[in-house]
Design a protein around this motif. Structure first.
Motif, PDB file in Angstrom:
ATOM      1  N   ASN A 263       0.807  -1.222   0.000  1.00 29.53           N
ATOM      2  CA  ASN A 263       0.000   0.000   0.000  1.00 29.53           C
ATOM      3  C   ASN A 263       0.840   1.272   0.000  1.00 29.53           C
ATOM      4  N   HIS A 361      -5.578  -1.244  -6.202  1.00 33.80           N
ATOM      5  CA  HIS A 361      -5.338  -1.575  -4.797  1.00 33.80           C
ATOM      6  C   HIS A 361      -5.804  -0.398  -3.940  1.00 33.80           C
ATOM      7  N   ASP A 395      -5.384  -1.346   5.430  1.00 38.22           N
ATOM      8  CA  ASP A 395      -4.844  -2.471   6.207  1.00 38.22           C
ATOM      9  C   ASP A 395      -5.946  -2.965   7.141  1.00 38.22           C
ATOM     10  N   GLU A 404      -6.453  -9.729   9.784  1.00 40.21           N
ATOM     11  CA  GLU A 404      -6.364  -9.572   8.330  1.00 40.21           C
ATOM     12  C   GLU A 404      -5.966 -10.882   7.689  1.00 40.21           C
ATOM     13  N   ILE A 407      -4.961  -8.820   1.646  1.00 40.96           N
ATOM     14  CA  ILE A 407      -5.583  -7.718   0.913  1.00 40.96           C
ATOM     15  C   ILE A 407      -5.888  -8.225  -0.492  1.00 40.96           C
ATOM     16  N   PRO A 417      -8.710  -4.857   2.260  1.00 42.76           N
ATOM     17  CA  PRO A 417      -8.332  -5.654   3.433  1.00 42.76           C
ATOM     18  C   PRO A 417      -9.460  -6.637   3.766  1.00 42.76           C
TER      19      PRO A 417
END
Lengths: 480, 480
Positions: A263, A361, A395, A404, A407, A417
């Motif tokens: 990221n 993303h 995140d 998590e 992603i 995420p």
């Protein structure tokens, strides 16, 4: 956890079979198993760290021989301060999350005595392929057990000894619980990945946890759905109206707080009118911090004329490929967004660039204009789209998802995420009294399709505070 | 709708590009486009039916030459009573569904002035591959426009003339609306499917609408996610305690109301204790109605001793393959579930058989025992699991989903009958004030992670009636 030298096919069959038993276990049984896993990992600490040491020795030799990178070396060390404790705490954190299984998503009265429910359930069997980091196995095991999924775990060979020791501890722990040990299959044989990726009858979802090369390779070689992202080509777009100081902090964070992260920002888009105002101080800081700036012609010309000669001299020329590159390091491509009739029209140009060049993303706009921001948020086709916030905030932990799983840049199932919910699907349950389809339709009975409340409870609690009060009351009332 | 002789690559690129514009259109624009499409299809009725007639002529010749089946022939005729009206009404029905786009699924305060939203959005570009039925193109076009997705449509060659005429009408209609015509791409070139299935950059989801051979072929030849089901091997399990009359009606409906449907029953599981009580009258009716019963040994022995000689003589022997076969016609495999220590234990045996042999589509138990039913509902790993209801009820319209995109046996994204929601995904929107990640974590600020209400409105309305009152009030209050 099965440690036998099972073939990929045997491991997958065993996982599938035991997944049926795991899927119907109540939450309390799954949580108790996680408590046991936590205790076993705490008790086996010395054994596991000793096994880890064997991996470290081998890795050192490999590093000296030049076959292992320095950064990988560092990630292997499970004894580094706080790492083992984090791994242990992670198991408890996952245990204490709300149960994602058995949640009623919808309830409809189809007809008298005929009620349809949509209820969350585990996906089934996960294949998790991960690189060297040894603690990932504990994390993944916890996520799988909590969500009622069986998992086949295939780790990087550099951590084999650590994996085996952790797996042995987990296996011992599960033996005394209701969770079947076969639910977790550790595959340590070489070249198992290829055969595993072909087992689409027994494996429902593949989760590659590692670099983009791993993910790309996995995606290209299986028909099983893959949850993840190959690339993280994130952009930050600076509008001429933005607050320069805030923009500078944001860009520095997006580029430099962890440049190897997916990221982190790789492209900086700048309004033509901001090249001589907002950009120069940001460029100065980035250059100071060792960032290579690959600028298009307009950006380089304006920056070159504004920065001092020393800094201007180290500006680089961008070519088209730079705007499609995930540098994963201290390089940033700088692209000018040409002046347009309105700020909104320029925003559309930036949106089009990002949709065409980015990896869908995370992308951010920095602007004082709500109109431009909302246009950007609506138009950018990415998992996460931000206004005046650093891309690094994308995140699971930061989003408050509790855990998590990864992603995802997929366009189906789970995007951005992914928390525990991403390891669930639902099934439709219908309870009737002998209802048949032929009674309905032309000339027959009519479906009622009446929405019913889901659960007994919480829909009217709109905030965390209200929900806390409600749950505390119910816990008291139920004598919990 | 683009009618040019575009290559698959060009069609996909054009669809992707226009999907960006479609994705940000407000619901009113999409709904207006559907109104226009409806009117255009109504106006072009004669032209379209004349084009359809050309398909019918060609099909007749093909049928005479033996290259086209009788059942396909029947499905081609768009002028059959009510069919054209149904197609027109279908467009309006889809238009009048609630907008699936822009729905806030979650809202979290991450920190002061930093709010995260999870908002539903279109998936992007769909590739819909369908067989001959000409009216499907109108249905799919409506679903795509309503859900904000671009779609590439590839229909069976038997309906080419009808498709072109319908596409021309849709194209004319869209030209006068805010929906770009390029959003719908009709591909009529031969052999386009293979190349289209390789375009995973520009196509996000493939929806095959047709027989299981089509679906299986598509699934095997693409890395793009596929929404659908190849097989519909559904089972009905009769417990010894069930009501024989209700069980008979249910089995007849499940097997015979539409034997070629994916949700028709193919296997009948029968408790050993029910072989001589519940089963014989059911078997008699099925045999009467021309169903071939392929029985395992125990079932055949008991039925043979119970039924009259004529019926007993036509019972067939089942082999193992019969319990893995989707007959799609008047054949039913009959399997005995051996007597066990408890009714629940026998249920577990049936569940295991279904999980191992079925296609995870729809399965039903018929029993008076709630305990056995709940065990079955929890244990069967299928998209739809029923208690005392016919498998034929597994259908989007019957479930009240408003429209059916298809039925999915996938374990991710959407399972069972899929409505418009299955054509959406979400993105995460974060609005901040210059927030950066480095301010948080060890020694820094803490994330607040406070759940906020989603939408301004409807969560406290728990039933349809309450929701209707609320919406009516708000419509009045807003002067709509």
């Amino acid at each position: 956890m099965s440690l036998t030298n099972a073939t990929p096919q045997e491991a997958a069959r065993a996982a599938r079979k035991s997944s049926r038993a795991l899927a119907v276990l109540p939450a309390a049984d799954r949580d108790r198993a996680l408590t046991a896993v936590h205790r076993a990992l705490a008790d086996a600490r010395d054994d596991i760290l000793r096994a880890n040491l064997r991996d470290l020795e081998a890795a050192m030799r490999a590093a000296e021989a030049g076959t292992l990178s320095q950064s990988l070396l560092k990630r292997l060390d499970l004894g580094r301060e706080g790492k083992y404790e984090d791994m242990l705490q992670g198991v408890l954190d996952v245990r204490d999350l709300p149960d994602p299984i058995g949640v009623i998503g919808a309830r409809t009265l189809l007809d008298d005595d005929l009620v349809l429910e949509r209820k969350s359930c585990p996906i089934g069997v996960l294949l998790v392929i991960f690189e060297a980091r040894p603690e990932v196995i504990a994390n993944i095991s916890a996520l799988a057990i909590k969500s009622g999924n069986a998992a086949i775990l295939k780790g990087g060979k550099e951590s084999t000894e650590s994996f085996k020791a952790i797996a042995a501890a987990v296996s011992r722990a599960l033996a005394a619980t209701a969770v079947p040990s076969d639910c977790l299959q550790l595959v340590t044989t070489r070249d198992a990945v290829g055969p595993l990726l072909e087992l689409d009858r027994d494996i429902d979802l593949v989760i590659p946890r590692g670099g983009n090369e791993l993910v790309r390779k996995v995606k290209a070689s299986t028909q099983i759905p893959v949850l993840g992202h190959a690339d993280g080509l994130c952009s930050v777009y600076l509008k001429a109206d933005c607050d320069p100081a805030a923009a500078a902090r944001l860009v520095v964070d997006a580029k430099l707080s962890y440049p190897a992260a997916c990221n982190a920002a790789e492209t900086l888009l700048v309004d033509e009118d901001a090249l001589g105002t907002v950009l120069p101080p940001i460029a100065a800081v980035l250059l100071e911090r060792g960032v290579s700036l690959r600028c298009d012609e307009a950006a380089k010309a304006t920056l070159g004329a504004t920065l001092d000669a020393h800094r201007a001299a180290i500006l680089q020329d961008a070519d088209e490929a730079d705007f499609r590159t995930e540098f994963l390091g201290p390089t940033l491509a700088v692209k000018t967004v040409p002046r347009a009739a309105t700020p909104e029209a320029a925003t559309d140009t930036a949106v089009a660039h990002i949709n065409e060049h980015g990896s869908h993303h995370t992308d951010a706009i920095v602007t004082a204009s709500r109109a431009c921001a909302e246009r950007f948020l609506a138009g950018v086709d990415s998992a996460s789209v931000f206004w005046n916030a650093s891309t690094r905030i994308a995140d699971g932990q930061r989003y408050g998802l509790g855990a998590e799983v990864g992603i995802s840049t997929n366009k189906i199932h789970a995007r951005g995420p992914v928390g525990l919910e991403g390891l669930t699907i639902y099934k439709w349950l219908l309870r009737g009294a002998g209802h048949v389809s032929a009674d309905y339709g032309a000339g027959g009975k009519k479906w009622k399709h009446r929405r019913l409340p889901v659960g007994d409870d919480e829909r009217y609690a709109r905030t965390d505070e209200e929900l806390d009060v409600l749950r505390a009351f119910r816990a008291r009332a139920n004598g919990v």
